[in-house]
Enzyme design. Structure first.
Site, PDB file in Angstrom:
ATOM      1  CG  HIS A 382      74.554 -71.401 -46.571  1.00  0.00           C
ATOM      2  ND1 HIS A 382      74.090 -71.191 -45.078  1.00  0.00           N
ATOM      3  CD2 HIS A 382      75.646 -72.648 -46.828  1.00  0.00           C
ATOM      4  CE1 HIS A 382      75.270 -71.768 -44.691  1.00  0.00           C
ATOM      5  NE2 HIS A 382      76.105 -72.395 -45.802  1.00  0.00           N
ATOM      6  CD  GLU A 386      77.891 -69.409 -43.041  1.00  0.00           C
ATOM      7  OE1 GLU A 386      78.481 -68.265 -43.052  1.00  0.00           O
ATOM      8  OE2 GLU A 386      76.540 -68.666 -43.265  1.00  0.00           O
ATOM      9  CE  LYS A 389      77.799 -65.521 -42.125  1.00  0.00           C
ATOM     10  NZ  LYS A 389      78.256 -65.692 -40.941  1.00  0.00           N
ATOM     11  CG  ASN A 390      83.852 -65.478 -43.842  1.00  0.00           C
ATOM     12  OD1 ASN A 390      83.914 -65.632 -42.789  1.00  0.00           O
ATOM     13  ND2 ASN A 390      83.706 -67.052 -44.607  1.00  0.00           N
TER      14      ASN A 390
END
Length: 517
Positions: A382, A386, A389-390
């Protein structure tokens, strides 16, 4: 769900009583050693621990949800979450006690390890304080002066006492305050850790007896408690060779089924609380949330991670087949390279779908293929997902969708140290302006441009891991909480005009106990 569930006055009394007890933190290392090849007796001891620990943790959260500042408690979505927690608390304290067992079985279950076994007493290694508490509870901000320490009826904040046990007061029915101040180890600081503060009149003065339906378990647990909390659960596991009566596996099965129901009920908690914050922002016409609300969200979501981890671990121990590399949901040999590789593929797929690209920016992974350590793979996956993706979004938007063949690579470098495994993610996405650095850890803050009508939809509420959080400002703060939960951390350094480096520190010793705000 809990549609129509109402908290009665009698239930409130029990909630405030249980919220006066301190929470018990455990470490990843202890859970792995305890849960290896568990017998039905070991699982019963775990059930007994959770039947005591979970009501305490849930009661703390219900009490907080009812006492939030700035009228946040009145928001419909916050009310809904409070009722979920109260309903789960109610189900746990009303769960039927263990049937009468023979004296021999009771001796095996409820005697100290040296009595229950002819083997030498075996205690699991002690856990160490989680450094995250330093970040979570050291609150002497002017903006926070009246909030964090008033949650349990105590006074205004001051400096943290040198004795960390000053956070919570006694466990004999008196409410424990957030005694941040001149704590003396008994919960008495500037905040008056005996719970007699002015924030919530009446409730904090309650001194209740242990509820009738819980007395049997409480009596049994008195034998286990002694002076060392580790004896409650993390004492020597019981032998798998003992022939346990049918009442023991039946109790474990029924208790696990109840936990499955509770876990499902709380699946939408993260996004329902986010919806409640949005409702508050709209009602107040506020652009950003305040520091007090930010730190409450940190504490609340960190507590949720812990509750779901304990429940998920117990369910897995009771329902899953044994696996060489797994103890419940904990992978004893989590391969860092493989977990990151999978997260890279998932993040690139989301990026390509969102921007309609044939190929998203490349990601270079520099990591030993055989680097393993005990961890929960879902947590690490996770975090990496995340953050990638940023980085992918920043690179695409800085260099343009039309420049697909010339995207600069994102680099992921993994290094193993004596204490930590450190992961660095570097991108050339333009970086973050220095003026915005103070906002990047704020919930509901995002640099992503949302179109009209875009917001939290129903599908997005299913769970923590099923849907991207991009655009809602939860990716970074939640990732940091997952890193901190087992004693790690997440830090970000940005070079405005060039790119950003994110450092993920993971505690490879697995000895830090849960941070329990």
């Amino acid at each position: 769900m809990s549609h129509g569930f109402k908290i009665t006055a009698a239930l409130w009394d029990k909630i405030h009583h249980f919220a006066s007890f301190p929470q018990t933190g455990v470490s990843l290392q202890q859970m792995v050693l305890f849960g290896q090849n568990p017998s039905q007796g070991t699982l019963l001891k775990a059930s007994q621990f959770l039947s005591e620990e979970l009501p305490v943790r849930l009661a703390h959260r219900v009490k907080e949800l009812d006492e939030l500042p700035h009228n946040l408690s009145a928001m419909p979505s916050i009310e809904r979450v409070k009722n979920w927690y109260a309903q789960s608390f109610d189900e746990l304290i009303k769960f039927p006690p263990l049937p009468t067992l023979s004296p021999d079985i009771r001796r095996l279950l409820f005697s100290p390890p040296s009595v229950a076994s002819s083997n030498p007493e075996h205690q699991l290694p002690s856990s160490t304080p989680n450094p995250s508490l330093e970040h979570m509870l050291l609150v002497d901000d002017i903006a926070n002066k009246n909030f964090p320490t008033s949650l349990d009826g105590s006074g205004s904040s001051g400096s943290l006492a040198s004795g960390s046990m000053g956070f919570y007061g006694g466990v004999n029915g008196s409410t424990a305050g957030w005694a941040i101040g001149n704590g003396n180890g008994n919960g008495n600081g500037n905040g008056n850790g005996n719970g007699n503060g002015a924030a919530v009149e009446g409730f904090n003065k309650l001194k209740l007896r242990v509820p009738m339906e819980r007395r049997l378990i409480s009596i049994q647990l008195q034998i286990l408690l002694h002076s060392d909390w580790r004896n409650r659960y993390y004492a020597a596991p019981l032998s798998a060779n003992i022939s346990w009566p049918p009442e023991v596996p039946d109790y474990n099965k029924r208790f696990t089924k109840m936990l499955e129901t509770i876990k499902t009920r709380h699946d939408p908690t993260v996004t329902t609380v986010a919806q409640g914050v949005l409702e508050w922002k709209r009602s107040q016409r506020a652009r950003h949330i305040g520091l007090d609300m930010q730190q409450w969200l940190d504490r609340f979501y960190l507590s949720r991670i812990g509750i779901r981890f304990l429940i998920g671990q117990h369910i897995a121990l009771n329902t899953q087949e044994s696996h060489r590399d797994y103890v419940g949901i904990i992978c004893t040999n989590a391969n860092v390279h493989d977990i990151i590789e999978e997260a890279i593929e998932n993040a690139r797929f989301v990026c390509e779908e969102h921007y309609a690209l044939f190929s998203s920016p490349p990601v270079q992974l520099i990591c030993p293929n055989n680097l393993t350590f005990p961890y929960v793979p879902g947590h690490l996956s996770h975090i990496i997902f995340e953050l990638l993706k940023n980085s992918l979004r920043a690179v695409v938007e800085r260099h343009g969708v039309g420049n697909e063949d010339n995207f600069p690579p994102i680099k992921v470098i993994v290094v193993e140290g004596k204490e930590d495994i450190t992961i660095k993610i570097s991108d050339e996405g333009g970086g973050i302006p220095r003026s915005a650095m103070g906002l990047i850890w704020t919930y509901m803050y995002t640099t992503m441009k949302l179109g009209p009508g875009e917001g939290l939809d129903e599908g997005f509420r299913d769970s923590d891991f099923k849907a991207p959080m991009a655009g809602f400002g939860y990716g970074l703060p939640l990732s940091r909480l997952y890193a901190r939960y087992f004693g790690g951390d997440l830090r970000l350094i940005s070079m405005d005009g060039f790119g950003t480096d994110v450092y993920i520190h993971l505690n490879r010793l697995s000895s830090s106990r849960e941070p329990l705000p």
